[in-house]
Design a protein around this motif. Structure first.
Motif, mmCIF file in Angstrom:
data_model
loop_
_atom_site.group_PDB
_atom_site.id
_atom_site.type_symbol
_atom_site.label_atom_id
_atom_site.label_comp_id
_atom_site.label_asym_id
_atom_site.label_seq_id
_atom_site.Cartn_x
_atom_site.Cartn_y
_atom_site.Cartn_z
ATOM 1 N N ARG A 242 86.118 57.967 40.759
ATOM 2 C CA ARG A 242 85.125 59.012 41.044
ATOM 3 C C ARG A 242 85.064 60.078 39.946
ATOM 4 N N LEU B 27 84.076 40.478 36.543
ATOM 5 C CA LEU B 27 84.840 41.656 36.958
ATOM 6 C C LEU B 27 85.491 41.428 38.313
ATOM 7 N N ILE C 296 89.522 41.252 38.886
ATOM 8 C CA ILE C 296 90.174 42.285 39.696
ATOM 9 C C ILE C 296 90.854 41.657 40.909
ATOM 10 N N LEU D 252 92.969 51.236 46.162
ATOM 11 C CA LEU D 252 92.212 51.063 44.918
ATOM 12 C C LEU D 252 91.018 50.139 45.127
ATOM 13 N N MET E 150 88.341 51.924 47.024
ATOM 14 C CA MET E 150 87.619 52.867 46.169
ATOM 15 C C MET E 150 86.629 52.144 45.269
ATOM 16 N N LEU E 151 87.051 50.977 44.794
ATOM 17 C CA LEU E 151 86.147 50.180 43.959
ATOM 18 C C LEU E 151 84.937 49.730 44.765
ATOM 19 N N ASN F 144 83.582 51.062 47.283
ATOM 20 C CA ASN F 144 82.675 52.161 47.610
ATOM 21 C C ASN F 144 82.007 52.778 46.387
ATOM 22 N N SER F 145 82.364 52.295 45.208
ATOM 23 C CA SER F 145 81.747 52.859 44.001
ATOM 24 C C SER F 145 80.448 52.125 43.697
ATOM 25 N N THR F 146 79.800 52.528 42.641
ATOM 26 C CA THR F 146 78.530 51.890 42.268
ATOM 27 C C THR F 146 78.750 50.418 41.920
ATOM 28 N N TYR F 147 79.943 50.087 41.419
ATOM 29 C CA TYR F 147 80.237 48.684 41.126
ATOM 30 C C TYR F 147 80.318 47.868 42.412
ATOM 31 N N LYS G 10 77.971 43.837 46.247
ATOM 32 C CA LYS G 10 77.323 43.486 47.514
ATOM 33 C C LYS G 10 75.898 42.996 47.268
ATOM 34 N N ARG H 277 78.737 48.451 45.106
ATOM 35 C CA ARG H 277 77.370 48.234 45.590
ATOM 36 C C ARG H 277 76.720 47.081 44.834
ATOM 37 N N ALA H 278 77.004 47.014 43.530
ATOM 38 C CA ALA H 278 76.448 45.909 42.739
ATOM 39 C C ALA H 278 77.010 44.570 43.229
ATOM 40 N N HIS I 272 72.153 51.364 39.707
ATOM 41 C CA HIS I 272 73.378 50.915 39.027
ATOM 42 C C HIS I 272 73.109 50.617 37.554
#
Lengths: 363, 288
Positions: B151, A222, A226, A186, A189-190, A192-195, A200, A197-198, B138
Motif C-alpha cells: 500500500r 506473477l 508468487i 501478505l 494484501m496482494l 486486495n491490491s490492484t494486482y 480476478k 483485482r487484475a 490497473h
C-alpha cells in the motif's frame, strides 16, 4: 464499522488466538493430538492459500504444489543441517558438498525463492497452456522434480533417496502459526491490491482482461511465481514439522490433498482454505482415527467393518458427498470477517425480533 | 510541419488489410481511415468480416497482410509467412514482404489508447459494477507489485477509486455501484461495458454492435448516449452496427463491407443511395 475499529478487532483476535495457543501449550501434554493438528493445519493452510491464489483467484488450474513444496523443503533442509552432523546424514556421499548452515528464517525464504525460480522457468513454456493442459503439465513437472531429487548422481546435494535429517525443527506450535500467518497476510494484501483485482479479472474473462490492458503473460507468471514462493516456504515448514524429509513424501497425492482443502474451503476464499485445512487435517489425523481400531466397542456392541485403513474409506466417502452436494465449499467465495459475523448475528437477532413483532400482531 | 497535419488528423488508418483463415478470405484488402472526432460505422451483411477487421485492429488476430496506423504511427504490420506464402490468395502479396512484422498483443493496443467493447458482452462476472471499472484502471498504474502489496501506492489507489466513482457518476451507474455486473439489465450492462472501456482513458473507442439485442427505446437511448460521450470525452468512435436507425442517425461516415471487400464509403445519405450497397445489404431494409 469503520476502518480503525476493524483493524483493532482483527489485531485483538489474532493476539487472542496466539495467547490461547500459548496457554494451551503450557496446560496440555505436549504429545496431544491437538498440537499435531494445529501445527500441520497451519502449514497446510499456507500451502492451500497459495494454491487458492493460483486456482481460485487467477483461474490457473495448476497441480504442481507438491513439487514446489519439495523444492522448498529440500532447500531448507540442505541449507540448515549443521556442518557437524553432515558427515552422518550424508554418510554415503562423503558428507555432501555443502559445508555451511544458514539461519532458519533465511533458509525458509531461500526455499521460497528456489521454488519461485523454478516456477519462473517452468512458467515460460507451461503458462501458455490452459485449464486441463496446464494441470497435466504442472503435475508432470512435480513428478519429474521428485524423481530428479532421488537420483543418486545428485546425492552429494540431495542425499539421493536417503532421508535428510538433523536440521533445526520447531518446538512451539506458535512458530508455524506465526510464519504461516505472516505469509497468508501478505497473500491477502496482494489479493486486495490492484494486482489482485487484475488476477480476478483474468479469472473471470481472459479476453476482456486483455482488452482492458492487462498483460496476460506477465500477470499469470506473477501469480504462478508468487504462489510457488509460498508453497516453497510451506515446504520448509513441513520439513521442520516432519523432522526428516525424503523426496518420496511429496507424491501427487499430496497435491490432491491440498486441492481438496481448497475445494472444501471454497475456491476463491482465503479464510475458507484456512478453516478447511484445519478441519481436513483434524479429520484425517485425529477424529476419524477410531475407525482404524478393529476392537472398537460401543457399550458391548462390537462395531463391524472397522480395521486398519477403514478411516480412508470413510474419508473418501465424506469428500465425495461434499463435492457432490456442497460444491460451493464451506465459504464459497466469501470471506470470514468480524463484520460478516456481526451482520450474521444482527440478522438472526433481527429476524427473531421481527418474528416476535409479527406474532404479537397476529394475536 | 504543416504537411504532417493531415497525418495526425487521421486517428486510425487500415492499409491493404487482408485476413485469410485457411482458404477463406475473411477480410480482403480493406483500406479505410477514421478522422479525429469522427464516428465511422462499419456495416455489412452477416459474415462480411466486420468483427474480423475489429479483431485485427485490437490485436486479437494478426492480419495475414497489411498494416494499421494509429495517429500516424505504424502499430500492426504483417506479410504472408510460412505456409500462408503458398496459400495466400489475396492482393498485394509482396507489398509488405521483407518489412518488419509488428503484432502487438491486445493489452499493448489498449495501452496506446484504443479501447473496445464486445459483441457478446464480456464483463467480469464475479465483480461488482464499481470493481469492473476499477480493474480497467490497473493498466495506467505506476505502482509495482511491491508498492501495491504494501500500500505504498495509497495515493494512486485513492485516485483510481475517485476516478472510477466519477466515471460511474457520468455514466449514470451510481445507483447500481455495488451490484454484481451480471445482475444488471441488458441495456445497463452495455453502458457498463462502455464505461469500463472509457476507464482506460482511450482516444479511440471501438464498439462492436453496441445495440445488439436492444429494443427500439434502448437503441434510441444508446444513440444519444454515444453522441454524448463522444463530446464529453473527446472520442473518436469506430463501430460495427446492424441497427440502421442508429447508424444513419449518428455516423459521420459509413464504410460498407461485403464478402470481406469494401464496396462503398461515404456520408450516410450517399451510402443509403449507393446501388451496390442497396443490392448487398440495404435492399431488404428499404422494402419495409
Amino acid at each position: 464499522m469503520n476502518k480503525k475499529n476493524k483493524l483493532i478487532w482483527n489485531v485483538s483476535l489474532i493476539v487472542a488466538l496466539l495467547v490461547l495457543l500459548f496457554v494451551l501449550e503450557q496446560v496440555m501434554p505436549s504429545g496431544s493430538m491437538l498440537f499435531t493438528v494445529l501445527k500441520k493445519g497451519a502449514i497446510y493452510a499456507l500451502v492451500a492459500v497459495s494454491m487458492n491464489l493460483l486456482n481460485g483467484f487467477t483461474g490457473l488450474f495448476s497441480l504442481g504444489q507438491a513439487g514446489f513444496m519439495l523444492l522448498g523443503a529440500y532447500t531448507y533442509a540442505i541449507l540448515t543441517i549443521p556442518p557437524e552432523s553432515r558427515a552422518s546424514v550424508y554418510q554415503y556421499y562423503d558428507g555432501g558438498i555443502i559445508q555451511f548452515a544458514i539461519p532458519v528464517p533465511l533458509a525458509l525464504i531461500a526455499g521460497g525463492l528456489i521454488a519461485a525460480g523454478f516456477a519462473f522457468l517452468i512458467g515460460l513454456p507451461v503458462l501458455r497452456l490452459k485449464s486441463d493442459y496446464l494441470a497435466i503439465a504442472t503435475l508432470g513437472f512435480a513428478e519429474i522434480i521428485r524423481a530428479v531429487f532421488q537420483w543418486d548422481k545428485l546425492g552429494p546435494l540431495t542425499n539421493g533417496s536417503n532421508l535428510l535429517r538433523s536440521f533445526p525443527t520447531f518446538q512451539s506450535v506458535l512458530y508455524p502459526f506465526i510464519v504461516s500467518g505472516i505469509c497468508i497476510a501478505l497473500i491477502v494484501m496482494l489479493i486486495n491490491s490492484t494486482y489482485g483485482r487484475a488476477f480476478k479479472a483474468i479469472r473471470d474473462d481472459e479476453i476482456a482482461a486483455e482488452a482492458m490492458g492487462i498483460n496476460l503473460a506477465h500477470h499469470k507468471r506473477l501469480a504462478f511465481v508468487i504462489s510457488s514462493f509460498f508453497a516453497g516456504v510451506s515446504g520448509g515448514l513441513l520439513a521442520m514439522y516432519q523432522t526428516t524429509i525424503q523426496a518420496s513424501m511429496f507424491k501427487s497425492a499430496m497435491t490432491y490433498e491440498i486441492l481438496l482443502i481448497v475445494v472444501i474451503g471454497g475456491i476463491g476464499s482465503v479464510t475458507g482454505s484456512c478453516i478447511s485445512s484445519f478441519l481436513f487435517i483434524a479429520c484425517s489425523e485425529w477424529w476419524l482415527r477410531f475407525l482404524d481400531n478393529e476392537n472398537f466397542y460401543i457399550g458391548s456392541f462390537h462395531v463391524p467393518l472397522l480395521r486398519a485403513g477403514f478411516r480412508k474409506v470413510v474419508f473418501a466417502v465424506v469428500i465425495m458427498a461434499m463435492v457432490l452436494f456442497y460444491r460451493q465449499g464451506i465459504m464459497g467465495t466469501k470471506e470470514f470477517s468480524v463484520e460478516a459475523l456481526q451482520n450474521l448475528f444482527r440478522k438472526i437477532f433481527l429476524r427473531k425480533s421481527v418474528k416476535k413483532a409479527g406474532d404479537t400482531h397476529e394475536s | 510541419m504543416s504537411h504532417e497535419k493531415k497525418e495526425t488528423d487521421t486517428v486510425l488508418k487500415l492499409e491493404n488489410l487482408t485476413m485469410q483463415f485457411g482458404g477463406v478470405i475473411a477480410v480482403d484488402n480493406v483500406s479505410l481511415e477514421v478522422g479525429k472526432g469522427e464516428i465511422l460505422s462499419l456495416i455489412g451483411p452477416n459474415g462480411a468480416g466486420k468483427t474480423t477487421a475489429f479483431n485485427m485492429v485490437t490485436g486479437v488476430y494478426a492480419p495475414t497482410n497489411g498494416a494499421i496506423y494509429y495517429k500516424g504511427e505504424k502499430i500492426v504490420q504483417n506479410t504472408p509467412q510460412g505456409r500462408m506464402k503458398k496459400l495466400y490468395q489475396g492482393e498485394n502479396a509482396d507489398l509488405y514482404a521483407g518489412k518488419r512484422v509488428i503484432a502487438p498483443t491486445p493489452d499493448k493496443i489498449t495501452k496506446l489508447g484504443i479501447a473496445r467493447t464486445f459483441q457478446n458482452i464480456r464483463l467480469f462476472k464475479s465483480q461488482t459494477v464499481f470493481e469492473n471499472i476499477l480493474i480497467a484502471k490497473h493498466m495506467r498504474r505506476t505502482s509495482n507489485l511491491f508498492t501495491a502489496t504494501f500500500r505504498l501506492n495509497a495515493k494512486e489507489e485513492a485516485q483510481m477509486r475517485q476516478e472510477s466513482e466519477e466515471l460511474l457518476r457520468i455514466m449514470e451507474l451510481e445507483d447500481v455501484r455495488d451490484e454484481l455486473a451480471t445482475s444488471l439489465p441488458y441495456g445497463k450492462q452495455r453502458h457498463l461495458e462502455i464505461a469500463r472501456a472509457l476507464a482506460t482513458k482511450p482516444e479511440l473507442l471501438l464498439l462492436d454492435e453496441p445495440a445488439a439485442g436492444m429494443n427500439p427505446q434502448e437503441t434510441l437511448e444508446l444513440t444519444q448516449f454515444i453522441g454524448r460521450i463522444r463530446g464529453e470525452f473527446g472520442l473518436t468512435i469506430f463501430m460495427i452496427e446492424h441497427h440502421m436507425d442508429l447508424v444513419m442517425e449518428i455516423s459521420d461516415r459509413i464504410h460498407v463491407l461485403d464478402f470481406g471487400k469494401s464496396i462503398a464509403e461515404g456520408k450516410p445519405d450517399e451510402v443509403r443511395n449507393d446501388p451496390r450497397v442497396i443490392e448487398a445489404y440495404l435492399g431488404g431494409a428499404q422494402d419495409e
